[in-house]
Design an enzyme around this catalytic site. Structure first.
Site, PDB file in Angstrom:
ATOM      1  N   SER B 149       0.764  -1.164  -0.037  1.00  0.00           N
ATOM      2  CA  SER B 149       0.110  -0.110   0.028  1.00  0.00           C
ATOM      3  C   SER B 149       0.957   1.256   0.109  1.00  0.00           C
ATOM      4  CB  SER B 149      -1.119  -0.042   1.146  1.00  0.00           C
ATOM      5  OG  SER B 149      -2.050   0.854   0.934  1.00  0.00           O
ATOM      6  N   ASP B 315      -8.146  -6.476  -5.163  1.00  0.00           N
ATOM      7  CA  ASP B 315      -7.832  -5.042  -4.727  1.00  0.00           C
ATOM      8  C   ASP B 315      -8.496  -4.210  -5.249  1.00  0.00           C
ATOM      9  OD1 ASP B 315      -6.684  -2.879  -3.558  1.00  0.00           O
ATOM     10  OD2 ASP B 315      -4.653  -3.765  -3.484  1.00  0.00           O
ATOM     11  N   HIS B 349      -7.945  -5.058  -0.804  1.00  0.00           N
ATOM     12  CA  HIS B 349      -6.623  -4.377  -0.565  1.00  0.00           C
ATOM     13  C   HIS B 349      -6.113  -5.005   0.743  1.00  0.00           C
ATOM     14  CE1 HIS B 349      -3.632  -1.565  -0.799  1.00  0.00           C
ATOM     15  NE2 HIS B 349      -4.123  -0.934   0.673  1.00  0.00           N
TER      16      HIS B 349
END
Lengths: 371, 371
Positions: B149, B315, B349
């Site tokens: 991320s 995601d 995610h």
């Protein structure tokens, strides 16, 4: 004469409406529009059902407006839902804020609005109220019911609960039961509204909100706008464009997508009522075709209409699988003719309002011949 | 002795940090943790970089805590990032609220926090500050940088701007430039925070917020939690389960997914600072590897590290395409070895924090042999 023959009516119904919750709504109004002309035998009725923030104003232009009804591209003379042939009725759902009875309607005989005293309504209740309206109009069977999103839910709810009412059902961009991802998006809006001090725990003055907006509802609507699009359509629509007058290193500098969300979020609070938003999102959240049956299958096997299910490939709010599961059950059981179309699209949920080109011939065929 | 050899340090840096915006941060602190032992030749360093709400506490347990660091499953003796072999450093990014200098740090020589006087920082600035920290530690080259991320963004920013610094880069669940869908989710949170009266236009008392929460940030975080999951994982996790003690027709009756969002949303406001949230989401929004170059290609061609790009199939925050585009460019140009893995997953995610089983051997291989 207006070739669309747009007419707006209000029906005042004094009989009690027995709601799914066990509560009663009485009396209540339903406001509706019609387009085209009812045939003498009343056999050319097409019912159009609206989505969360939609209304009975599905087609045509009101005097002075520059924006036509929300499905104007689909409904009209010669269009897919051809008003030269069909008599189209679209009514505002109960619970909404455009004329049908909702939480801000006066709780007769007092002048005070219901607010929280308004009963929780369900999609099934919305449909029941419409069915009563149609009965009053002497319409006991219709050619078709067509709707998208919550409009699609209504169409399906009609199909399951009034199996002999509609010859054809066209349900788009919806589901058999609202899934947690969508409930979660609604939750953002509900929470943001409820906790906004200007909402005044439901005791707001609507004129105040129309004038000053309601931040919580704006924020919630922004979340809604995310769910109506898709990563791809946002990329195409906005890319990484930045507001030309903002500095990149300004904390409050904005990307175009941020301006878009702000504009639509805050603007929304000027034309929609927050309590209606709470009640209708609640109805969407608890929508489940299988409620009252042992299984979804059992519910679907009641359907006697020809069923047309249309999903959109990148719909992030009601993913295609949720439509396909119904098509699969009915294709297997063969209790009623079913057709399933997954429209190629990366637009997202709003495709049912925006990409009419991609499905309007399908709708025309479904209404005229059956596919 | 603790086999992980967890140590926490703070580096106080008095030299000015020249930021991308042209502004200067001085002095500043960086708090960091280390695990394992630095080899004599300092050739066994692995840098781990954290995500938006992460911190330097990536592994191990603090005394009295029952939850270990955020990547504890990946970092430790014998684990994929093997602390028996590697000396792992994870530092808290500037702008954050866990010890490194951020908007609520005192603006020396005064005791008053910066608040809005804190400069907008970028992912490149975060990386620059870390690079300066490592220099102070006498570490001028590292074995690998690994992050997911915003941590992945940092890893990539290291790769582009300090091409000779890391032998290997493992970047997961991120992108080359933040796309509007993700900016839109951040917007919900920013708007909700900014408009919350308890935020007091940034002049809140942090103790108040820790005690009473901050609705706006809770609502924003709920939107975040949607983006961290996927329709499928939500369905699996929550289905349409309803709180057992709530009535279905109660307006405020709740689905489990709603309870989950509420709990996590409100809880979040007890451990994260709202101004940090604004500054870090701003950094994420304006993150763009190609800034300062004519094209993304030009930026990527600077990379000299072995590059491992890991995306997760479902995601919803950084869709796999955004990683693949980098892999494709580098595979074509062959300027540096690149490997791309799309992990089969419908989790969303958060898979990079949760589904370690699916990629930990990949990380081990990347660090030990190269794939």
């Amino acid at each position: 004469m207006d070739p669309l023959n747009l007419q707006t009516h209000t029906e005042h119904i004094t009989n009690p409406l027995y709601l799914e919750s066990g509560r009663i709504l009485e009396p209540y109004d339903i406001v509706y529009e019609t387009y085209g002309h009812l045939s003498e035998t009343k056999d050319n009725v097409v019912v159009v059902t609206h989505a969360l923030t939609g209304s009975h104003h599905a087609a045509g232009l009101y005097e002075g407006d520059n924006k036509p009804g929300w499905w104007d591209g689909l409904i009209g003379p010669g269009k897919a839902i051809d008003t030269d042939r069909f008599f189209v009725i679209c009514s505002n759902v109960i619970g909404s804020c455009f004329g049908s009875t909702g939480p801000m309607s006066p709780m007769l005989p007092s002048d005070e609005p219901y607010r929280y005293k308004f009963p929780v309504i369900t999609v099934k209740d919305m449909v029941k109220a419409q069915r009563i309206l149609f009965d009053k109009l002497g319409i006991h069977r219709v050619h078709a019911i067509v709707g998208g999103s919550m409009g699609g839910m209504q169409a399906l709810q009609f199909a399951v609960h009034y199996p002999n009412f509609a010859d054809r059902i066209v349900a788009m961009a919806c589901t058999h039961a609202t899934q947690p991802w969508t409930i979660a998006f609604n939750k953002i809006a509900q929470e943001a509204i409820l906790k906004d001090p200007d909402f005044k725990s439901g005791y707001y003055d609507p004129a105040d909100i129309k004038e000053n907006g309601l931040t919580g509802m704006a924020v919630g609507r922004m979340a809604g706008h995310i769910s109506f699009l898709s990563p791809h359509s946002m990329e195409r629509k906005f890319g990484r464009e930045y507001k030309r007058t903002d500095g990149l290193y300004e904390l409050f500098g904005k990307f175009q997508v941020e301006s878009y969300l702000e504009y639509n979020g805050y603007n929304f609070t000027k034309w929609f009522d927050p309590l209606s938003y709470l009640y209708i999102t609640k109805a969407i959240n608890i929508y489940d075709l299988s409620r009252g049956f042992d299984t979804l299958e059992e519910a679907l096997l009641r359907i006697r209409s020809r069923l047309y299910l249309v999903s959109f490939e990148n719909d992030m709010l009601f993913i295609p699988e949720e439509m396909r599961v119904m098509a699969d059950i009915l294709a297997k059981e063969k209790t009623t003719p079913v057709d399933y179309l997954e429209v190629k699209s990366d637009y997202g949920h709003d495709a049912f309002l925006v990409e009419l080109e991609k499905f309007k011939e399908y709708v025309r065929e479904a209404l005229e011949h059956g596919i």
